[in-house]
Design an enzyme around this catalytic site. Structure first.
Site, PDB file in Angstrom:
ATOM      1  N   LYS A 118      25.267  -0.221   3.617  1.00 10.53           N
ATOM      2  CA  LYS A 118      26.684  -0.073   3.971  1.00 10.53           C
ATOM      3  C   LYS A 118      27.564  -0.384   2.756  1.00 10.53           C
ATOM      4  O   LYS A 118      28.485   0.364   2.426  1.00 10.53           O
ATOM      5  CB  LYS A 118      27.000  -1.021   5.134  1.00 10.53           C
ATOM      6  CG  LYS A 118      28.426  -1.063   5.543  1.00 10.53           C
ATOM      7  CD  LYS A 118      28.557  -1.856   6.854  1.00 10.53           C
ATOM      8  CE  LYS A 118      29.949  -2.411   7.023  1.00 10.53           C
ATOM      9  NZ  LYS A 118      30.014  -3.858   6.815  1.00 10.53           N
ATOM     10  N   TYR A 122       4.944  -7.689  15.754  1.00 12.65           N
ATOM     11  CA  TYR A 122       5.143  -6.501  14.922  1.00 12.65           C
ATOM     12  C   TYR A 122       5.875  -5.422  15.717  1.00 12.65           C
ATOM     13  O   TYR A 122       6.877  -4.875  15.272  1.00 12.65           O
ATOM     14  CB  TYR A 122       3.779  -5.994  14.454  1.00 12.65           C
ATOM     15  CG  TYR A 122       3.835  -4.820  13.506  1.00 12.65           C
ATOM     16  CD1 TYR A 122       4.390  -4.949  12.234  1.00 12.65           C
ATOM     17  CD2 TYR A 122       3.300  -3.580  13.863  1.00 12.65           C
ATOM     18  CE1 TYR A 122       4.424  -3.878  11.353  1.00 12.65           C
ATOM     19  CE2 TYR A 122       3.325  -2.507  12.981  1.00 12.65           C
ATOM     20  CZ  TYR A 122       3.885  -2.668  11.725  1.00 12.65           C
ATOM     21  OH  TYR A 122       3.901  -1.599  10.853  1.00 12.65           O
ATOM     22  N   ALA A 159      11.066   2.281   7.706  1.00  9.99           N
ATOM     23  CA  ALA A 159       9.658   2.499   8.043  1.00  9.99           C
ATOM     24  C   ALA A 159       9.402   1.889   9.408  1.00  9.99           C
ATOM     25  O   ALA A 159       9.303   0.674   9.559  1.00  9.99           O
ATOM     26  CB  ALA A 159       8.754   1.842   7.006  1.00  9.99           C
ATOM     27  N   PHE A 210       0.839  -1.204   0.000  1.00 13.76           N
ATOM     28  CA  PHE A 210       0.000   0.000   0.000  1.00 13.76           C
ATOM     29  C   PHE A 210       0.877   1.257   0.000  1.00 13.76           C
ATOM     30  O   PHE A 210       0.855   2.060  -0.943  1.00 13.76           O
ATOM     31  CB  PHE A 210      -0.940  -0.067   1.218  1.00 13.76           C
ATOM     32  CG  PHE A 210      -1.508   1.251   1.661  1.00 13.76           C
ATOM     33  CD1 PHE A 210      -2.056   2.133   0.742  1.00 13.76           C
ATOM     34  CD2 PHE A 210      -1.505   1.602   3.009  1.00 13.76           C
ATOM     35  CE1 PHE A 210      -2.588   3.357   1.160  1.00 13.76           C
ATOM     36  CE2 PHE A 210      -2.032   2.808   3.429  1.00 13.76           C
ATOM     37  CZ  PHE A 210      -2.563   3.693   2.502  1.00 13.76           C
ATOM     38  N   TYR A 225      23.845   0.402  13.105  1.00  9.76           N
ATOM     39  CA  TYR A 225      24.567   0.570  11.830  1.00  9.76           C
ATOM     40  C   TYR A 225      24.995   2.009  11.637  1.00  9.76           C
ATOM     41  O   TYR A 225      26.050   2.284  11.080  1.00  9.76           O
ATOM     42  CB  TYR A 225      23.704   0.098  10.644  1.00  9.76           C
ATOM     43  CG  TYR A 225      24.044  -1.311  10.237  1.00  9.76           C
ATOM     44  CD1 TYR A 225      23.707  -2.382  11.064  1.00  9.76           C
ATOM     45  CD2 TYR A 225      24.737  -1.579   9.062  1.00  9.76           C
ATOM     46  CE1 TYR A 225      24.043  -3.676  10.718  1.00  9.76           C
ATOM     47  CE2 TYR A 225      25.078  -2.872   8.704  1.00  9.76           C
ATOM     48  CZ  TYR A 225      24.723  -3.918   9.532  1.00  9.76           C
ATOM     49  OH  TYR A 225      25.074  -5.199   9.188  1.00  9.76           O
TER      50      TYR A 225
END
Ligand code: UDP
Length: 313
Positions: free
Chosen positions: A106, A146, A115, A12, A160
């Site tokens: 990277k 989730y 997101a 979506f 990271y």
């Protein structure tokens, strides 16, 4: 030409991002395994020389030939009934998928935008929710797959950034609706509009006094674009603070669609957050962003989309 990978690009929100980035002149690679995404969402872009669609599960090592400037990591089941049905895939894409996407960022020297979600705040004890709130999540509850996957994804993204110096951005997305949602994805906007259009009962869970704040997808896409191009590394809420109870929302849909449907009450799912409203002062301040599409207008466009889908079904 910037080259941009969008994971979950046939979903979506991902499909709206594909449209926007192609329109901005990017070469877009859309990657999706189609477990909740749909090729139909991006069918109109097929044949455009700036657009490439690859069916792939990003929980595995991601190989992309050539340079990459941006990665938008949007792959994940995102509706409660989807992640209840796909708990392991949801955990895997939040954890392994985010790791692979960051590894790719990277290797390519690309900037990655994750997101994330208002679900990191869980059933919040702070209202409205600002980015400094740490949340109230049940790790072993049904929504935990989730919520915790996204919390882990945020932690991995920051690691990271700090350890490898990868350029990263994190958007915390609040309830979003609009064309290209799946009619059957179980979320309240798609459920209520489709129930109303078909003359079926409108299913309010619980007493309907829980609240949500709905943003139209175009506003989200603008916020994501501005955040990606900004210097902000810490998470930023993107949502519409216009809060409503679910019962009021059901009545709004009845009025909008002029339906004969009745409102009925069904049991409230476990761990359903009681309130949710974004504090968007940070996005206002650093991105000069705020939502532009009022709910009445966004819902009208969404209703037209579902109406056309029903006719074509
Ligand atoms: N909800 C509802 N009826 C439905 C679907 C959802 O009353 O048919 C409620 C749900 O319990 C929640 C709110 O609407 O309180 C928003 O649900 P949704 O699944 O859209 O997203 P969430 O914000 O919970 O992730």
């Amino acid at each position: 030409m910037p080259r941009t990978l969008i994971t979950g690009g046939a979903g979506f929100i991902g499909s709206h991002l594909c449209d926007r980035f192609v329109a901005e002149g990017h070469d877009v690679i859309c990657m999706d395994n189609f477990i909740t995404g749909r090729a139909d969402n991006v069918a109109h872009l097929i044949g455009n020389s700036r657009f490439q669609l690859i069916q792939y599960d990003v929980t595995n090592f991601i190989h992309v030939e050539g340079d990459l400037d941006y990665i938008l990591h949007f792959a994940s089941p995102a509706s409660p009934i989807d992640y209840l049905e796909l708990p392991i895939q949801t955990l895997k894409v939040g954890a392994l998928g985010t790791h692979k996407a960051l590894g790719l960022a990277k290797a390519k020297g690309a900037r990655l935008l994750l997101a994330s979600t208002s679900e990191v705040y869980g059933d919040p004890k702070e209202h409205p929710q600002s980015e400094t709130y740490w949340g109230n999540v049940n790790p072993i509850g049904i929504r935990g797959v989730y919520d915790e996957a996204k919390r882990y994804a945020e932690a991995m993204t920051m690691a990271y950034h700090r350890y490898h110096g990868v350029e990263t951005r994190i958007v915390r997305i609040f309830n979003t609706y609009g064309p290209k949602m799946r009619a059957t994805d179980g979320r309240v906007v798609s459920n209520f509009i489709n129930q109303a259009l078909k003359g079926e009962d409108i299913t309010v869970y619980g007493e309907g006094n829980q609240t949500r704040s709905f943003q139209y997808v175009d506003d989200l896409v603008e916020g994501v674009y501005r955040l990606l191009m900004s210097d902000e590394v810490d998470p930023v809420n993107i949502g519409n603070p216009d809060e409503t109870t679910i019962l009021e929302f059901a009545k709004e849909i009845v009025a909008l669609t002029n339906t004969t449907s009745k409102i009925i009450f069904e049991p409230l799912p476990k761990d359903d957050p009681q309130v949710r409203q974004p504090d968007i002062s940070k996005a206002r301040r650093i991105l000069d962003w705020e939502p532009r599409v009022p709910r009445s207008e966004g819902l009208r466009r969404t209703m037209e989309y579902f109406q056309a889908e029903l006719v074509n079904a």
